[in-house]
Design a protein around this motif. Structure first.
Motif, short mmCIF file in Angstrom:
data_model
loop_
_atom_site.label_atom_id
_atom_site.label_comp_id
_atom_site.label_asym_id
_atom_site.label_seq_id
_atom_site.Cartn_x
_atom_site.Cartn_y
_atom_site.Cartn_z
N CYS A 89 19.92 24.06 12.39
CA CYS A 89 20.78 23.51 10.93
C CYS A 89 20.93 24.87 10.10
O CYS A 89 21.26 24.34 9.07
N CYS A 127 16.29 28.67 11.24
CA CYS A 127 16.22 27.60 12.64
C CYS A 127 17.69 27.77 12.63
O CYS A 127 18.64 27.41 12.08
N CYS A 146 11.82 23.09 12.62
CA CYS A 146 12.12 23.08 11.51
C CYS A 146 11.90 21.86 10.80
O CYS A 146 12.04 20.64 11.53
N LYS A 183 13.66 20.15 8.79
CA LYS A 183 14.50 19.26 8.28
C LYS A 183 14.88 18.89 9.54
O LYS A 183 15.25 17.42 9.46
N CYS A 184 15.10 19.11 10.79
CA CYS A 184 15.86 19.21 11.73
C CYS A 184 14.65 18.91 13.49
O CYS A 184 15.41 18.27 14.40
ZN LIG Z 1 16.95 22.69 11.56
#
Ligand SMILES: [Zn+2]
Length: 101
Positions: free
Chosen positions: A71, A68, A48, A50-51
């Protein structure tokens, strides 16, 4: 007694050597950039953005979504948004209802 090369010969050979080393440095740089890109791809593949957790591929019709579950992010590969756009208008709503909490 050895013959001393002329200034123009020295300049020529020095320039040849500089060009050779410059070319070698550029080749090494290109190789490193390629290796770095491959290393990054291996390290980040299906992670991911983002995370950093693992993405899971969910198939809905002929669209493959990278989801994901940590998140909640949803990622589409190139061309998949276009596939979604071409679907009937109700498709997008049904698609995203799959992930509704
Ligand atoms: Zn994520």
């Amino acid at each position: 007694m050895p013959v001393k090369p002329s200034d123009s010969e020295e300049e020529y050979f020095a320039r040849q050597e500089a060009e050779r080393r410059g070319k070698l440095a550029k080749e090494q740089q290109a190789k490193l950039a390629l290796e770095e890109r491959e290393r990054a791809r291996t390290l980040h593949f299906m992670k991911c953005p983002k995370c950093g957790m693992q993405l899971e591929e969910i198939t809905f019709g002929d669209v493959h979504i990278d989801k994901c579950f940590h998140c909640g992010g949803i990622w589409l590969d190139e061309g998949e948004l276009e596939v979604i756009r071409q679907k009937e208008s109700g498709f997008v709503g049904r698609l995203f209802s799959v992930f509704r909490r």
